[in-house]
Design an enzyme around this catalytic site. Sequence first.
Site, short mmCIF file in Angstrom:
data_model
loop_
_atom_site.label_atom_id
_atom_site.label_comp_id
_atom_site.label_asym_id
_atom_site.label_seq_id
_atom_site.Cartn_x
_atom_site.Cartn_y
_atom_site.Cartn_z
N GLY A 101 -40.01 22.13 3.71
CA GLY A 101 -41.00 22.25 4.77
C GLY A 101 -41.24 20.91 5.44
N GLY A 103 -43.68 19.34 8.63
CA GLY A 103 -44.69 19.54 9.65
C GLY A 103 -45.05 18.22 10.30
N LYS A 104 -46.03 18.27 11.21
CA LYS A 104 -46.46 17.05 11.88
C LYS A 104 -47.10 16.07 10.89
CE LYS A 104 -47.36 19.13 16.41
NZ LYS A 104 -48.39 19.43 17.44
N LYS A 128 -45.46 17.04 -2.12
CA LYS A 128 -45.91 16.99 -0.73
C LYS A 128 -46.18 15.55 -0.35
CE LYS A 128 -49.60 18.58 2.38
NZ LYS A 128 -50.82 19.43 2.50
N GLY A 197 -45.04 33.74 -4.60
CA GLY A 197 -44.87 34.59 -3.44
C GLY A 197 -44.31 33.86 -2.24
N ASP A 231 -59.11 24.75 8.19
CA ASP A 231 -57.79 24.77 8.86
C ASP A 231 -56.98 25.99 8.43
OD1 ASP A 231 -55.84 23.73 10.61
OD2 ASP A 231 -54.80 22.73 8.96
N ASN A 236 -50.73 28.64 6.02
CA ASN A 236 -51.09 27.96 4.77
C ASN A 236 -51.74 28.90 3.76
OD1 ASN A 236 -53.70 28.15 5.87
ND2 ASN A 236 -53.63 26.05 6.66
#
Length: 298
Positions: A101, A103-104, A128, A197, A231, A236
């Site tokens: 993954g 992202g920004k 992460k 999941g 958020d 997410n």
Amino acid sequence: MIDDVIKVFKELDSKDLRILQGIEIGMKHYEWVPMDEVIKFTRLPFSMLEYRIRQLMRKKMVVATNVPYEGYQIYYDAYDALALNTFVKRGTVSAIGDEIGVGKESVVIEAIKQPELGIGEPQGVIIKFHREGRTSFKSVKRVRSHLDDKEHFSWIYAARLAAKREADIMRQLYPDVAVPKLIDNNRHALVMEVAPGSLLYRTKLEEPEWFMNAIIDQLKVTYSKGIIHSDISEYNIFVYDGGVQIIDWPQYVENSHPHADELLGRDVFNVIKYFKRKYNIDRDQDDVMQYIKQTQES
């Protein structure tokens, strides 16, 4: 790319890591860390230090300037390497997998953690890496209330603080709220259990109303602990047989925040909007808000 970081990481020795750490620490006080400060920290002879810095620059671990003086910065590849080095030393991570993954504001990769005492099977984990501040410090500051009182900060500070915030709230909420179990945190990186999941937006739900209720219930439990995610979206939330799990917490606020109702309302709106668009299930936003808040108000 994380593959480049891993390749270079294997080539770094203790002196290289010491230099990167010296520049990292110096960036708390300098936009560009002077050579004298790096010498003080590493205690390496100037000639050796100069040579090794040039090698690190070729590997894109260090960048330099000559204006208004000779100074150095590390960038994300070096910061990733420093965090990985700590995780390896602690036994948190033993092997790195694929990037899963981007992202920004984060990069997520798969990894392996060896079992404690060598008993049992290796455990799959997620790393992460926060990327706050990568493009614009000012834009990050505008949307991060925890930076309001900070006059000066580097991308290192922004990313590290975001990771610490997320780690702290995950520890606080787990296991009462369905968040991933945090395993370790260093610098701008978190190691956590793999979410079960798949992400909501990628999943065709056979019982969408049940999952919608489960998500709302998690927002309710979170609110009862004085926290608003702020958020929430289909990007997410993980869904699996029998449950949901909510990720990405660095933007959370306490429900005493002056804009708490607005932020909670936005979370609720995003959930309602998704299930309305995808499954034609509708809910009244005010009713859902009242349900979430009634625990504290009753």
